[in-house]
Every structure is written in structure tokens, then in C-alpha cells.
Design a protein around this motif. Structure first.
Motif, short mmCIF file in Angstrom:
data_model
loop_
_atom_site.label_atom_id
_atom_site.label_comp_id
_atom_site.label_asym_id
_atom_site.label_seq_id
_atom_site.Cartn_x
_atom_site.Cartn_y
_atom_site.Cartn_z
N VAL A 84 51.19 61.78 44.81
CA VAL A 84 50.72 62.13 43.47
C VAL A 84 50.18 60.87 42.82
O VAL A 84 50.88 59.85 42.77
N ALA A 85 48.97 60.95 42.34
CA ALA A 85 48.34 59.77 41.75
C ALA A 85 49.05 59.35 40.46
O ALA A 85 49.43 60.20 39.65
N ASP A 86 49.23 58.05 40.31
CA ASP A 86 49.79 57.50 39.09
C ASP A 86 48.63 57.21 38.13
O ASP A 86 47.77 56.38 38.44
N PRO A 87 48.57 57.90 36.99
CA PRO A 87 47.43 57.71 36.08
C PRO A 87 47.31 56.30 35.52
O PRO A 87 46.24 55.90 35.06
N ASP A 88 48.40 55.54 35.57
CA ASP A 88 48.37 54.18 35.04
C ASP A 88 48.20 53.11 36.12
O ASP A 88 48.14 51.92 35.82
N ALA A 89 48.14 53.55 37.38
CA ALA A 89 48.04 52.58 38.48
C ALA A 89 46.64 51.99 38.54
O ALA A 89 45.64 52.65 38.24
N THR A 90 46.57 50.72 38.93
CA THR A 90 45.27 50.08 39.12
C THR A 90 44.69 50.52 40.47
O THR A 90 45.42 50.88 41.39
N SER A 91 43.36 50.50 40.54
CA SER A 91 42.71 50.94 41.77
C SER A 91 41.35 50.28 41.91
O SER A 91 40.61 50.13 40.93
N TYR A 92 41.04 49.89 43.15
CA TYR A 92 39.72 49.34 43.45
C TYR A 92 38.73 50.42 43.88
O TYR A 92 37.56 50.12 44.15
N THR A 93 39.19 51.66 43.96
CA THR A 93 38.34 52.74 44.47
C THR A 93 37.01 52.87 43.74
O THR A 93 35.96 53.02 44.39
N PRO A 224 41.79 46.28 38.46
CA PRO A 224 42.41 45.03 37.99
C PRO A 224 41.39 43.89 37.93
O PRO A 224 40.49 43.81 38.77
N LEU A 225 41.53 43.05 36.93
CA LEU A 225 40.67 41.87 36.83
C LEU A 225 41.05 40.91 37.95
O LEU A 225 42.22 40.58 38.13
N GLY A 226 40.06 40.48 38.71
CA GLY A 226 40.37 39.59 39.82
C GLY A 226 39.15 39.32 40.67
O GLY A 226 38.05 39.11 40.16
N PHE A 227 39.35 39.37 41.99
CA PHE A 227 38.31 38.98 42.93
C PHE A 227 37.04 39.80 42.77
O PHE A 227 35.93 39.27 42.82
N VAL A 228 37.19 41.12 42.58
CA VAL A 228 36.01 41.98 42.46
C VAL A 228 35.20 41.61 41.22
O VAL A 228 33.97 41.54 41.26
N SER A 229 35.88 41.36 40.12
CA SER A 229 35.20 40.98 38.88
C SER A 229 34.48 39.65 39.06
O SER A 229 33.35 39.47 38.59
N LEU A 230 35.15 38.73 39.73
CA LEU A 230 34.53 37.43 39.99
C LEU A 230 33.30 37.60 40.88
O LEU A 230 32.26 36.97 40.65
N THR A 231 33.41 38.47 41.88
CA THR A 231 32.30 38.72 42.79
C THR A 231 31.09 39.27 42.05
O THR A 231 29.94 38.88 42.33
N GLU A 232 31.31 40.19 41.12
CA GLU A 232 30.21 40.77 40.33
C GLU A 232 29.41 39.66 39.65
O GLU A 232 28.17 39.65 39.69
N ASN A 233 30.11 38.74 39.03
CA ASN A 233 29.44 37.66 38.30
C ASN A 233 28.79 36.65 39.24
O ASN A 233 27.68 36.17 38.97
#
Length: 248
Positions: A84-93, A224-233
Motif C-alpha cells: 500500500v503506497a504511503d502518501p507521505d513517502a518520497t519517490s523518484y518515480t 527528495p531534494l538531492g542528486f536528481v535536483s542537482l542533475t537537473e541544474n
């Protein structure tokens, strides 16, 4: 002798103009798991309220198996051993899906224009298409994006209007870079917003060790703020440097 068919009773809301989507999902799940479903419709608000009062529940649908109430759709999934999905969980999907689609778009565009999917233009388009789609997601609700962006962007913290300007600037840079138009504007624009963004994310995540959500795919993001966000920039900066090399 054949295996006995399992029985389930499902009470769900089916009214004129509205069928509860979770009721449909519960019915499909039960049938997929081999249950014979006694599908009982609640067709009026009075029936729904009476059912809730009788069984002491707050929501429908409600599933009963072997006469025992299992509960709503999420309870049914748990009962059947499904996640069951956690509505508050972080996800990179969302980001993975976005980059996968923009990569495919870039390959398709390159094949249509250049006759080959794997070209330098495809790499350029992947970045510029990603910028455009990311900007589009932010523009769905600029205020929500700006509020989340203010959590970590260094320039926005000093000049609040920048948080609302950012998605427009990102989208404009992406469109101009896709067309190879107005490089005197698109290149410094991408360098500016990408550079500040990269420094802001690096400071928040890798220096201050903050655990916050990223505004990269809009203000309702669970990424979550992290590698993906850094990659975008970083991609924006690299794209700007690549185009500067070609134009200047």
C-alpha cells in the motif's frame, strides 16, 4: 475435484453520475485474485449513510470475506499481502518517468529530422525537452512551486519574486535551446538559473544535510531534494556551455 471458489461481498457506492473509483479497483482486485464477488451497490446517499452507521465505518467501499469485514481498498490490499503506497513517502518515480519520456521524445525527434536516433541533437533535445517539461510541471501551480522553492534556493531567499520567475525562465531557456534561437539570451539564462540552482541544492543537501522535498517537478512533489535536483541544474549548465562553444 476442483478448487472451491472463494467468495467475497463488496459494498460500494454506485450512484447516477458517480461510481466510486476505489470500489471499482476493489472489485477488479478481488476478481483478479479468484474471488466470486457479490457486488452490492449503494445507489443513494441515504443507503451509503445507513450502511456506514450499521457497520461503524467512515468510508466505502467495504469488503467482506467469509462474513468478516476486511475494510476498504487499502485494507483489502494489505489483507491480500499487497503493498500500500504511503502518501507521505518520497519517490523518484515522477522524475524517472519524466526523463525516460523526454529521452524517448528526443530520440524520436532526432530520427525524424536527422534520420538517426543517436545524434548530438538528440542529446541536446533531451536536455531542452526536460527543461520544458519540468517548467510545465512547475507552471501548473506557480505559488506552490515558489513556496517549496523558497526552502532552499539561495537567490529566492534573498529576492522572493525570483521563485515565481524561475519556471518561466526555465521554460523559455528550454524552448530557445530546442530551436537554437537567440543564443545570446538562452545561454546566459540557463547558466544563471542552473548555476544558482546547483549551488543551492549542493549547499542544502551535501553541506547542511537537510532532508526536504524538491520543487523540481512542481509544488506537490514527493521527490527528495538531492542528486536528481542537482542533475537537473547541472544539465542546464552543461547545455549552456555546449551551446556557447558552438555559437561563440
Amino acid at each position: 475435484m476442483g478448487r472451491m471458489t472463494r467468495q467475497a461481498t463488496l459494498h460500494r457506492m454506485v450512484m447516477p453520475g458517480h461510481s466510486c473509483p476505489y470500489g471499482l479497483k476493489a472489485k477488479h482486485l478481488l476478481e483478479r485474485r479468484g474471488f466470486t464477488v457479490d457486488d452490492r451497490w449503494l445507489t443513494t446517499r441515504e443507503q451509503v449513510d445507513a450502511f456506514k452507521a450499521e457497520h461503524g465505518v467512515k468510508t466505502t467501499p467495504q469488503t467482506f470475506i467469509d462474513g468478516v469485514r476486511v475494510g476498504g481498498h487499502d485494507d483489502l490490499r494489505r489483507h491480500l499481502g499487497l503493498p500500500v503506497a504511503d502518501p507521505d513517502a518520497t519517490s523518484y518515480t515522477p522524475v524517472i518517468a519524466l526523463f525516460a519520456m523526454t529521452a524517448l521524445m528526443a530520440l524520436a525527434a532526432s530520427f525524424a529530422v536527422e534520420g538517426s536516433a543517436f545524434t548530438f541533437r538528440a542529446a541536446e533535445w533531451f536536455i531542452s525537452f526536460s527543461m520544458i517539461v519540468l517548467a510545465l510541471l512547475k507552471l501548473q501551480d506557480v505559488d506552490k512551486f515558489a513556496t517549496m522553492f523558497l526552502n532552499y534556493d539561495l537567490l529566492a531567499k534573498r529576492w522572493v519574486p525570483y521563485a515565481s520567475i524561475y519556471p518561466f525562465a526555465e521554460g523559455l531557456a528550454g524552448v530557445l535551446m530546442t530551436a537554437h534561437a537567440l543564443p545570446w539570451l538562452s545561454i546566459p539564462l540557463a547558466l544563471f538559473i542552473g548555476g544558482i540552482g546547483a549551488v543551492s541544492v549542493f549547499k542544502a543537501v551535501y553541506i547542511e544535510k537537510r532532508d526536504i522535498k524538491c520543487a523540481c517537478v512542481g509544488g506537490s512533489s514527493k521527490v527528495p531534494l538531492g542528486f536528481v535536483s542537482l542533475t537537473e541544474n547541472v544539465m542546464m549548465v552543461l547545455m549552456a556551455l555546449w551551446m556557447a562553444r558552438m555559437w561563440f
